[in-house]
Design a protein around this motif. Structure first.
Motif, mmCIF file in Angstrom:
data_model
loop_
_atom_site.group_PDB
_atom_site.id
_atom_site.type_symbol
_atom_site.label_atom_id
_atom_site.label_comp_id
_atom_site.label_asym_id
_atom_site.label_seq_id
_atom_site.Cartn_x
_atom_site.Cartn_y
_atom_site.Cartn_z
ATOM 1 N N GLU A 1 0.801 -1.219 0.000
ATOM 2 C CA GLU A 1 0.000 0.000 0.000
ATOM 3 C C GLU A 1 0.835 1.273 0.000
ATOM 4 O OE1 GLU A 1 -3.234 -0.152 2.813
ATOM 5 O OE2 GLU A 1 -3.578 -2.239 2.308
ATOM 6 N N ALA A 2 2.074 1.172 -0.421
ATOM 7 C CA ALA A 2 2.887 2.367 -0.578
ATOM 8 C C ALA A 2 2.256 3.249 -1.648
ATOM 9 C CB ALA A 2 4.299 1.997 -0.994
ATOM 10 N N ASN A 3 2.429 4.557 -1.591
ATOM 11 C CA ASN A 3 1.869 5.398 -2.635
ATOM 12 C C ASN A 3 2.888 5.593 -3.759
ATOM 13 O OD1 ASN A 3 3.637 7.418 -1.845
ATOM 14 N ND2 ASN A 3 2.148 8.296 -0.433
ATOM 15 N N THR A 4 2.420 6.186 -4.855
ATOM 16 C CA THR A 4 3.268 6.338 -6.036
ATOM 17 C C THR A 4 4.556 7.083 -5.713
ATOM 18 O OG1 THR A 4 1.206 6.545 -7.219
ATOM 19 C CG2 THR A 4 3.191 7.052 -8.441
ATOM 20 N N GLN A 5 4.448 8.074 -4.876
ATOM 21 C CA GLN A 5 5.616 8.893 -4.573
ATOM 22 C C GLN A 5 6.731 8.051 -3.969
ATOM 23 O OE1 GLN A 5 2.644 10.282 -4.594
ATOM 24 N NE2 GLN A 5 3.203 11.869 -6.043
ATOM 25 N N SER A 6 6.388 7.198 -3.011
ATOM 26 C CA SER A 6 7.457 6.434 -2.369
ATOM 27 C C SER A 6 8.060 5.423 -3.338
ATOM 28 C CB SER A 6 6.954 5.755 -1.099
ATOM 29 O OG SER A 6 6.045 4.743 -1.406
ATOM 30 N N LEU A 7 7.235 4.867 -4.239
ATOM 31 C CA LEU A 7 7.779 3.943 -5.237
ATOM 32 C C LEU A 7 8.814 4.650 -6.100
ATOM 33 C CD1 LEU A 7 4.706 1.952 -6.639
ATOM 34 C CD2 LEU A 7 6.124 1.431 -4.665
ATOM 35 N N LEU A 8 8.434 5.850 -6.586
ATOM 36 C CA LEU A 8 9.320 6.560 -7.503
ATOM 37 C C LEU A 8 10.515 7.191 -6.818
ATOM 38 C CD1 LEU A 8 6.889 8.167 -10.031
ATOM 39 C CD2 LEU A 8 8.918 6.838 -10.575
ATOM 40 N N GLY A 9 10.373 7.511 -5.556
ATOM 41 C CA GLY A 9 11.447 8.188 -4.855
ATOM 42 C C GLY A 9 12.743 7.393 -4.874
ATOM 43 N N GLU A 10 12.609 6.072 -4.907
ATOM 44 C CA GLU A 10 13.806 5.225 -4.890
ATOM 45 C C GLU A 10 14.637 5.360 -6.169
ATOM 46 O OE1 GLU A 10 12.703 1.192 -3.882
ATOM 47 O OE2 GLU A 10 11.073 1.937 -2.617
ATOM 48 N N ALA A 11 14.019 5.853 -7.254
ATOM 49 C CA ALA A 11 14.741 5.948 -8.529
ATOM 50 C C ALA A 11 15.247 7.355 -8.826
ATOM 51 C CB ALA A 11 13.837 5.469 -9.664
ATOM 52 N N LEU A 12 14.992 8.311 -7.928
ATOM 53 C CA LEU A 12 15.417 9.699 -8.147
ATOM 54 C C LEU A 12 16.932 9.803 -8.272
ATOM 55 C CD1 LEU A 12 13.472 12.257 -5.960
ATOM 56 C CD2 LEU A 12 13.631 12.160 -8.436
ATOM 57 N N GLU A 13 17.372 10.674 -9.182
ATOM 58 C CA GLU A 13 18.805 10.970 -9.378
ATOM 59 C C GLU A 13 19.569 9.799 -9.979
ATOM 60 O OE1 GLU A 13 20.312 13.875 -9.094
ATOM 61 O OE2 GLU A 13 18.476 14.838 -8.444
ATOM 62 N N SER A 14 18.876 8.731 -10.363
ATOM 63 C CA SER A 14 19.589 7.642 -11.038
ATOM 64 C C SER A 14 19.121 7.576 -12.487
ATOM 65 C CB SER A 14 19.361 6.313 -10.327
ATOM 66 O OG SER A 14 18.004 5.968 -10.368
ATOM 67 N N VAL A 15 19.902 6.898 -13.306
ATOM 68 C CA VAL A 15 19.551 6.759 -14.716
ATOM 69 C C VAL A 15 18.423 5.741 -14.845
ATOM 70 C CG1 VAL A 15 20.368 6.030 -16.985
ATOM 71 C CG2 VAL A 15 21.834 7.412 -15.515
ATOM 72 N N VAL A 16 17.375 6.116 -15.556
ATOM 73 C CA VAL A 16 16.230 5.226 -15.733
ATOM 74 C C VAL A 16 15.959 5.038 -17.224
ATOM 75 C CG1 VAL A 16 15.131 5.858 -13.545
ATOM 76 C CG2 VAL A 16 14.578 7.139 -15.623
ATOM 77 N N LEU A 17 15.368 3.882 -17.526
ATOM 78 C CA LEU A 17 14.844 3.628 -18.865
ATOM 79 C C LEU A 17 13.332 3.699 -18.735
ATOM 80 C CD1 LEU A 17 15.217 2.714 -21.824
ATOM 81 C CD2 LEU A 17 15.126 0.364 -21.007
ATOM 82 N N VAL A 18 12.705 4.601 -19.497
ATOM 83 C CA VAL A 18 11.263 4.783 -19.404
ATOM 84 C C VAL A 18 10.647 4.288 -20.706
ATOM 85 C CG1 VAL A 18 9.402 6.426 -19.003
ATOM 86 C CG2 VAL A 18 11.629 6.812 -17.958
ATOM 87 N N LYS A 19 9.720 3.347 -20.568
ATOM 88 C CA LYS A 19 9.023 2.818 -21.741
ATOM 89 C C LYS A 19 7.695 3.556 -21.843
ATOM 90 C CE LYS A 19 7.295 -1.588 -23.523
ATOM 91 N NZ LYS A 19 8.274 -2.446 -24.193
ATOM 92 N N LEU A 20 7.474 4.187 -22.995
ATOM 93 C CA LEU A 20 6.247 4.966 -23.210
ATOM 94 C C LEU A 20 5.346 4.271 -24.228
ATOM 95 C CD1 LEU A 20 7.876 8.500 -23.575
ATOM 96 C CD2 LEU A 20 6.809 7.533 -21.540
ATOM 97 N N ARG A 21 4.095 4.632 -24.225
ATOM 98 C CA ARG A 21 3.167 4.128 -25.249
ATOM 99 C C ARG A 21 3.649 4.530 -26.637
ATOM 100 N NH1 ARG A 21 -2.815 4.901 -22.475
ATOM 101 N NH2 ARG A 21 -2.318 3.664 -20.636
ATOM 102 N N GLY A 22 3.326 3.703 -27.617
ATOM 103 C CA GLY A 22 3.700 4.020 -28.991
ATOM 104 C C GLY A 22 5.104 3.569 -29.333
ATOM 105 N N GLY A 23 5.644 2.633 -28.545
ATOM 106 C CA GLY A 23 6.955 2.077 -28.865
ATOM 107 C C GLY A 23 8.103 3.039 -28.646
ATOM 108 N N ILE A 24 7.929 3.973 -27.686
ATOM 109 C CA ILE A 24 8.962 4.972 -27.429
ATOM 110 C C ILE A 24 9.711 4.617 -26.144
ATOM 111 C CG2 ILE A 24 9.384 7.428 -26.952
ATOM 112 C CD1 ILE A 24 6.580 7.893 -28.361
ATOM 113 N N TYR A 25 11.041 4.657 -26.209
ATOM 114 C CA TYR A 25 11.880 4.463 -25.026
ATOM 115 C C TYR A 25 12.675 5.735 -24.794
ATOM 116 C CZ TYR A 25 10.967 -0.536 -25.326
ATOM 117 O OH TYR A 25 10.366 -1.766 -25.361
#
Lengths: 76, 76, 76, 76, 76, 76, 76
Positions: free
Chosen positions: B3-27
């Motif tokens: 039951e963690a909220n979105t903020q706490s999930l994302l907070g762990e990835a702050l300031e690090s390099v991420v790969l974001v997969k978007l709709r429409g086949g965009i990375y």
């Protein structure tokens, strides 16, 4: 058990390996570590299984909830 | 950690390099500098990787959250 | 800078030239003059760049926010 | 019975075998154990029936409600 | 002018001829007479311009806002 | 009768046979027994009419409202 | 007339014959008898005009508002 909320449904699958079917023919498999009320998921040791049969290790990922079609615990 | 909220999930990835997969086949790949509750992301040194293999440097970008499928920290 | 809201993310790009990628393969480039909380944008000297390479001058335009995929400041 | 809410509509199908038609040509069949106000469903002994005729056992699954087109109790 | 709301953005285009680009490759041109907070538009002397080049006079029309991609004032 | 809400519009069709046109080229015909404020429908003796002309008896079904395009009472 | 709400825009078309363009290439023509705040419409003597040129009499229908692209009063 009628009228249970999303949290209680998902709580049963926490810390177990799940297969998540996403829109666009995307399957992700890994250990579900956390979720929130939007069905955003935190998945550990995630592997993406594209429909052409290829697999890709993703490590720990955050899945945006509104792409989820269904979540299935997988056989051990 | 249920039951963690979105903020706490994302907070762990702050300031690090991420790969974001978007709709429409965009990375998109880059350093995640900030996010808000809609999953809008501020990404630094962003590179768009189109599925045909081409890459394009975008600098700092703002990604609208409802296009996000999944966010994955990438190996160093 | 975690948990910043959309407004603060976008405020950094105000009055500068941005490249806006929209759904449906549409790119718009121009000076971002204003935005609101729905990511509706007011863009001056806007040019639409269709994927076949053609460009079209649009003058000042209002872009509806839910078509936005990403916003990128462009090199001077 | 006019103006009944979603909960009362769905309550009649609890604990019975249902056929759920999802967006993208996906059919899931199994015992509906639970639901919530978003039409998220908990289905036991679920089988996915893809339109090419193949079936796949999924065990207990959680279906995200906004993929649901219709829910049909199946003949015993 | 940062953080202006949708109403103030659109107010500048009232009573002038606008080109409205809608989802599905639809273009509508006419005098914008009114709008509301959903970007629903009341357009007078509207002409629909389908992408194959045909035009169709529609008189006064109401456009549902969530189909709007962008609104552009047209040169006199 | 201007500004009637959804409930009063739909109330006139209760207990009569309706033809419901859904997204994805799906037609469902049957007796409308109930509805709620999301346009979720409870339909009795439902038959799905796929566009290739085939019909399938579904018994009593629940249709999720956001798939509905239009509802039409059918001639007796 | 700026900033009018949806209700006042639509009120002007009540009891007159309208052409309604829906998503998916669907056109419906008939007398608009009522509407609500979601742009759900009650249309009398409705005829569906599919893009291949065929017409189908539907009687009185309820159109779900989020399928509406535009509403146009038709010439007498």
């Amino acid at each position: 058990m009628a009228e249970a909320n999303t949290q209680s449904l998902l709580g049963e699958a926490l810390e177990s390996v799940v297969l998540v079917k996403l829109r666009g023919g995307i399957y992700v498999r890994g250990k579900m570590k956390s979720f929130d009320q939007h069905l955003n998921l935190l998945i550990e040791d995630a592997q993406e299984m594209v429909e052409d049969g290829t697999m890709k290790s993703l490590g720990t990922i955050i899945v945006r909830g509104d792409n989820v079609i269904l979540i299935s615990p997988t056989p051990k």
